[in-house]
Design a protein around this motif. Structure first.
Motif, PDB file in Angstrom:
ATOM      1  N   LYS A  50       0.785  -1.239   0.000  1.00  0.00           N
ATOM      2  CA  LYS A  50       0.000   0.000   0.000  1.00  0.00           C
ATOM      3  C   LYS A  50       0.821   1.295   0.000  1.00  0.00           C
ATOM      4  CE  LYS A  50      -4.231  -2.078   1.646  1.00  0.00           C
ATOM      5  NZ  LYS A  50      -4.315  -2.842   0.405  1.00  0.00           N
ATOM      6  N   SER A  51       1.996   1.271  -0.593  1.00  0.00           N
ATOM      7  CA  SER A  51       2.802   2.502  -0.639  1.00  0.00           C
ATOM      8  C   SER A  51       2.411   3.411  -1.799  1.00  0.00           C
ATOM      9  CB  SER A  51       4.284   2.156  -0.769  1.00  0.00           C
ATOM     10  OG  SER A  51       4.672   1.332   0.293  1.00  0.00           O
ATOM     11  N   GLY A  52       1.492   2.951  -2.637  1.00  0.00           N
ATOM     12  CA  GLY A  52       1.045   3.728  -3.786  1.00  0.00           C
ATOM     13  C   GLY A  52       0.035   2.883  -4.525  1.00  0.00           C
TER      14      GLY A  52
ATOM     15  N   GLN B 135      19.678  -0.616 -10.635  1.00  0.00           N
ATOM     16  CA  GLN B 135      20.624   0.209 -11.395  1.00  0.00           C
ATOM     17  C   GLN B 135      22.046  -0.160 -10.968  1.00  0.00           C
ATOM     18  OE1 GLN B 135      19.501   4.495 -11.350  1.00  0.00           O
ATOM     19  NE2 GLN B 135      17.767   3.867 -10.112  1.00  0.00           N
ATOM     20  N   PRO B 136      23.056   0.349 -11.661  1.00  0.00           N
ATOM     21  CA  PRO B 136      24.429   0.079 -11.227  1.00  0.00           C
ATOM     22  C   PRO B 136      24.707   0.662  -9.834  1.00  0.00           C
ATOM     23  CG  PRO B 136      24.407   0.992 -13.453  1.00  0.00           C
ATOM     24  CD  PRO B 136      23.016   1.117 -12.919  1.00  0.00           C
ATOM     25  N   ASP B 137      25.792   0.247  -9.230  1.00  0.00           N
ATOM     26  CA  ASP B 137      26.289   0.779  -7.958  1.00  0.00           C
ATOM     27  C   ASP B 137      25.321   0.548  -6.792  1.00  0.00           C
ATOM     28  OD1 ASP B 137      28.467   1.817  -9.440  1.00  0.00           O
ATOM     29  OD2 ASP B 137      27.339   3.645  -9.885  1.00  0.00           O
ATOM     30  N   ASP B 138      24.610  -0.590  -6.819  1.00  0.00           N
ATOM     31  CA  ASP B 138      23.679  -0.938  -5.736  1.00  0.00           C
ATOM     32  C   ASP B 138      22.565   0.077  -5.531  1.00  0.00           C
ATOM     33  OD1 ASP B 138      24.787  -3.387  -5.023  1.00  0.00           O
ATOM     34  OD2 ASP B 138      26.340  -2.412  -3.819  1.00  0.00           O
ATOM     35  N   ILE B 139      22.230   0.790  -6.591  1.00  0.00           N
ATOM     36  CA  ILE B 139      21.100   1.716  -6.521  1.00  0.00           C
ATOM     37  C   ILE B 139      19.876   1.015  -7.113  1.00  0.00           C
ATOM     38  CG2 ILE B 139      20.197   3.958  -7.249  1.00  0.00           C
ATOM     39  CD1 ILE B 139      22.599   4.528  -5.681  1.00  0.00           C
ATOM     40  N   TRP B 140      18.746   1.193  -6.437  1.00  0.00           N
ATOM     41  CA  TRP B 140      17.489   0.624  -6.933  1.00  0.00           C
ATOM     42  C   TRP B 140      16.505   1.749  -7.181  1.00  0.00           C
ATOM     43  CZ3 TRP B 140      16.743  -4.806  -7.363  1.00  0.00           C
ATOM     44  CH2 TRP B 140      17.847  -5.565  -6.912  1.00  0.00           C
ATOM     45  N   ARG B 141      15.877   1.700  -8.341  1.00  0.00           N
ATOM     46  CA  ARG B 141      14.815   2.657  -8.654  1.00  0.00           C
ATOM     47  C   ARG B 141      13.511   2.123  -8.061  1.00  0.00           C
ATOM     48  NH1 ARG B 141      13.766   6.477 -12.771  1.00  0.00           N
ATOM     49  NH2 ARG B 141      15.681   7.278 -11.868  1.00  0.00           N
ATOM     50  N   ILE B 142      12.899   2.941  -7.212  1.00  0.00           N
ATOM     51  CA  ILE B 142      11.568   2.627  -6.698  1.00  0.00           C
ATOM     52  C   ILE B 142      10.656   3.768  -7.103  1.00  0.00           C
ATOM     53  CG2 ILE B 142      10.191   2.221  -4.631  1.00  0.00           C
ATOM     54  CD1 ILE B 142      12.637   1.058  -3.290  1.00  0.00           C
TER      55      ILE B 142
ATOM     56  N   ALA C 126       8.747   6.012   4.919  1.00  0.00           N
ATOM     57  CA  ALA C 126       7.603   5.218   5.381  1.00  0.00           C
ATOM     58  C   ALA C 126       7.092   4.341   4.234  1.00  0.00           C
ATOM     59  CB  ALA C 126       6.498   6.143   5.894  1.00  0.00           C
ATOM     60  N   ARG C 127       7.031   4.917   3.035  1.00  0.00           N
ATOM     61  CA  ARG C 127       6.556   4.138   1.885  1.00  0.00           C
ATOM     62  C   ARG C 127       7.543   3.033   1.510  1.00  0.00           C
ATOM     63  NH1 ARG C 127       2.246   6.717  -0.812  1.00  0.00           N
ATOM     64  NH2 ARG C 127       1.948   8.881  -0.175  1.00  0.00           N
ATOM     65  N   VAL C 128       8.843   3.387   1.513  1.00  0.00           N
ATOM     66  CA  VAL C 128       9.857   2.392   1.140  1.00  0.00           C
ATOM     67  C   VAL C 128       9.904   1.262   2.173  1.00  0.00           C
ATOM     68  CG1 VAL C 128      12.311   2.025   0.686  1.00  0.00           C
ATOM     69  CG2 VAL C 128      11.210   4.114  -0.128  1.00  0.00           C
TER      70      VAL C 128
ATOM     71  N   ASP D  35      13.126  -3.907   8.385  1.00  0.00           N
ATOM     72  CA  ASP D  35      14.475  -4.322   8.784  1.00  0.00           C
ATOM     73  C   ASP D  35      15.505  -4.164   7.656  1.00  0.00           C
ATOM     74  OD1 ASP D  35      12.903  -6.140   7.463  1.00  0.00           O
ATOM     75  OD2 ASP D  35      13.987  -7.886   8.258  1.00  0.00           O
ATOM     76  N   VAL D  36      15.070  -3.773   6.469  1.00  0.00           N
ATOM     77  CA  VAL D  36      16.017  -3.620   5.360  1.00  0.00           C
ATOM     78  C   VAL D  36      16.702  -2.259   5.453  1.00  0.00           C
ATOM     79  CG1 VAL D  36      16.244  -3.468   2.847  1.00  0.00           C
ATOM     80  CG2 VAL D  36      14.704  -5.148   3.854  1.00  0.00           C
ATOM     81  N   GLU D  37      18.034  -2.279   5.374  1.00  0.00           N
ATOM     82  CA  GLU D  37      18.770  -1.017   5.478  1.00  0.00           C
ATOM     83  C   GLU D  37      19.066  -0.437   4.101  1.00  0.00           C
ATOM     84  OE1 GLU D  37      22.207  -0.718   7.944  1.00  0.00           O
ATOM     85  OE2 GLU D  37      21.231  -1.987   9.471  1.00  0.00           O
ATOM     86  N   TYR D  38      18.881   0.852   3.984  1.00  0.00           N
ATOM     87  CA  TYR D  38      19.123   1.520   2.706  1.00  0.00           C
ATOM     88  C   TYR D  38      19.348   3.003   2.958  1.00  0.00           C
ATOM     89  CZ  TYR D  38      14.300   3.029   3.326  1.00  0.00           C
ATOM     90  OH  TYR D  38      13.166   3.592   3.836  1.00  0.00           O
ATOM     91  N   GLU D  39      19.937   3.664   1.947  1.00  0.00           N
ATOM     92  CA  GLU D  39      20.060   5.132   1.980  1.00  0.00           C
ATOM     93  C   GLU D  39      19.225   5.705   0.842  1.00  0.00           C
ATOM     94  OE1 GLU D  39      24.144   6.411   1.275  1.00  0.00           O
ATOM     95  OE2 GLU D  39      24.726   4.680   2.496  1.00  0.00           O
TER      96      GLU D  39
END
Ligand code: FAD
Lengths: 65, 545
Positions: free
Chosen positions: B240-242, B250-257, B278-280, B287-291
């Protein structure tokens, strides 16, 4: 094959009863969903885009104001 | 307009710092054969292509490099093939994340999957994901390599076009720099200045189309995760985030959300990091860590100019047409504009083709833009139904798809970019071969293994003859021109190349345009017929329609 607009239903009264009866007890939104599902199922069965477009055009013509 | 030069966006890479040009110190405006406004992906691709063809090119951009924010991430096979021809493809492939599969979910259930390149025998994958700044950087590096090899591509940073006067001889531009203004004259002007195109406005030209009433939130996040490199798309996701959501590596451990937020939103509030998080979190699990790497909210439109050629001013990329990101048809189609434009303008500048050849740039790329807008509009209508009936059908498709196979192809989360086939266009020559439909005149050549490499590496940069089991080799003289022959012997004519170019035919001769689209094809080499096709493909003889 062009859209068949000649009488083609073996049991017209029976079909009509089933169609209307399927909506018994449904809210308007549910009825809308049922109609949409039904149209999609039938459209896939027909398969021919020219026939479907012809049916869409004929259904759209002369919509009561 | 003497507004100060202020960056409208922060830079990811400073590529072409401002440097004073000799043109700023002359009494009468210097004349250049080609000036390009805008150093985005499309302007850089056009500059590189023309520069490699030996044309001196000036590129004016109001910044000194590429803006931050990844914007485009999905680059399609055809774009990569073009980049390869321009000498930037290998870097892109090395850095990009290769993918070709996608899955679509409704709530928790997987309801559809697709494979964009189910066949082997192509150098380039169906897609790579690569942040747009890297894509542009690789093009710019290829420009620097080309310049080292003798090309004359002059990319001028902090050179903003503020005013222009266009006539049949080209355009006179007022350019602002940190050291004040100057003027230059362009015999041909290519406007690659983006969706808000100042050049379009200065010429008073329209940009009509549809606005879609929806907002999408992009959150590019950095994390180490082992989701597969597939495009995952959710309709009405369980988290329910949208009302829809997208996840893509994407490269360099970046994810497009990407989350679909609806129309009436408070942008500032939604962009607050805690609200994005909150949405991510709901999607990935707390428990998932991200920047958070980059966030943005965008709305979109599908629109185009009526014509892409106005005398000596040509529009390419977002300045000429704009689509929604679903389908990745923006930058990809813009690079194809450049691919179509460069060889034609080069021939016109050399006096090898009439100026009217540029009208076919407009015709062919308007057709492509129409196709892209059609696909983009259909996807958007499915994602953002505009009426309650439209929503009812959309929901009916999603609910039926779980149970019945027939409904799955109706699911539209974006039909991903494929090149346009220029069917029935003025440059197309004869199709005298009973060959496969995919290689008919107007089609882009499909790749195939050849020798130790691939066919497309050998096609271009000029008109080329492809002879398959037809006995030609070396060069072929036709209509006063000497064309290079790519020879495939009878022995080599099997497997993918035979499937893609012969079909049932025993031998074939193809005339192939510099942009690797088929101009005409025959079972054997007939000089007279090929001459007619070559004259037509270069606009020297227009055929009676
Ligand atoms: C969220 C999002 C996701 C996207 N994803 C994809 C994707 O996955 N795949 C895809 O193919 N496309 C995608 N796109 C579209 C893609 O970003 C654009 O189509 C692409 O950037 C267009 O390139 P361009 O060179 O035409 O214009 P731009 O990239 O807009 O470049 C225009 C340039 O002109 C310069 N300029 C402007 N005015 C002046 C002036 N007066 N003087 C001098 N210079 C000037 C600007 O500074 C800029 O450098 C996406 C877009 C968005 C918003």
């Amino acid at each position: 094959m062009p859209l068949n607009t000649k009488a083609n239903l073996g049991n017209p009264d029976g079909f009509y009863e089933s169609l209307v009866g399927a909506h018994d007890g449904l809210s308007e939104a549910q009825s809308e969903a049922l109609n949409a599902r039904l149209i999609l199922l039938l459209a896939n069965h027909i398969g021919d885009l020219a026939v479907l477009r012809d049916a869409i055009t004929k259904a759209r013509q002369n919509i009561p104001k | 307009m003497n507004a100060p030069l202020i960056d409208r966006y922060p830079l990811a890479f400073k590529l072409y710092p401002y440097a004073r040009s000799a043109d700023q110190d002359v009494a009468t405006p210097a004349r250049h054969p080609v000036v390009i406004v805008g150093g985005g992906p499309v302007g850089l691709a056009a500059a590189l292509d023309l520069g490699l063809r030996g044309q001196p090119v000036v590129v004016l951009d109001d910044h000194e490099g590429v803006g931050q924010g990844s914007r485009a991430i999905c680059f399609a096979k055809r774009t990569l093939e073009i980049a390869h021809r321009l000498g930037a493809g290998a870097d892109m492939l090395a850095k990009g994340v290769v993918w070709q599969k996608g899955r679509v979910f409704h709530d928790r259930d997987e309801i559809f999957d697709f494979d964009l390149l189910p066949e082997a025998g192509h150098r380039c994958p169906a897609f790579i994901n690569l942040q747009q700044p890297h894509f542009e950087r690789f093009l710019h590096e290829a420009i620097e390599r080309a310049n080292a090899g003798g090309a004359q591509i002059d990319v001028r940073g902090k050179n903003r076009v503020d005013a222009m006067q266009a006539d049949h001889t080209g355009a006179l531009l007022d350019v602002m720099t940190p050291e004040g203004g100057y003027q230059i004259h362009a015999d041909w002007l290519i406007a690659c200045d983006g969706a808000r195109s100042p050049v379009r406005d200065m010429m008073g030209l329209g940009f009509e189309g549809r606005v879609f009433e929806d907002n999408f939130l992009i959150a590019d996040v950095k994390m180490t995760a082992d989701f597969p490199t597939e495009r995952w798309f959710w309709f009405e996701p369980w988290f329910k985030s949208g009302s829809s959501a997208l996840l893509h590596k994407q490269p360099d451990d970046i994810w497009r959300i990407d989350f679909q937020l609806g129309w009436d939103i408070d942008r500032e509030k939604e962009l607050k990091p805690e609200n994005v998080r909150a949405r991510v979190d709901a999607m990935l699990g707390a428990d998932v860590e991200y920047e958070l790497d980059w966030c943005s909210i965008y709305t979109f439109q599908c629109r185009r100019m009526e014509k892409f050629r106005h005398g000596r001013v040509l529009f390419a990329g977002d300045s000429a047409h704009q689509v929604s990101p679903f389908g990745a048809r923006g930058a990809n189609s813009g690079v194809q504009d450049a691919d179509n434009l460069a060889w034609k303008l080069d021939m016109v500048l050399r006096g090898q083709a009439p100026e009217s050849l540029m009208d076919t740039y407009c015709q062919e790329r308007v057709a492509a833009a129409e196709e892209n807008i059609l696909n983009s509009t259909r996807a958007t209508d499915f994602l953002t139904p505009k009426s309650s009936v439209s929503k009812a059908f959309r929901d009916a498709v999603l609910s039926l798809a779980q149970e019945f196979e027939f409904a799955r192809p109706l699911i539209n989360s974006g039909r991903l970019s494929v090149p346009c086939v220029y069917d029935a266009h003025a440059l197309n020559g004869e199709d005298a071969l009973e060959g496969p439909a995919r290689t008919r005149p107007g089609a882009p050549c499909p790749d195939a293994p050849l020798g130790n490499g691939f066919l497309l590496d050998q096609l271009g940069p000029d008109f080329t003859i492809l002879s398959i089991g037809a006995g030609l080799e070396g060069t072929f003289d036709v209509a006063g021109q000497t064309l290079r022959v790519v020879a495939v012997t009878e022995d080599e004519a099997k497997g993918p190349i035979a499937e893609r170019y012969l079909g049932g035919a025993a031998s074939a001769v193809y005339l192939i345009r510099p942009d690797q689209h088929v101009a005409g094809r025959w079972p054997s080499a007939d000089v007279a017929k090929i001459a007619v096709a070559l004259d037509r493909a270069t606009g020297r003889v227009t055929h009676a329609a």
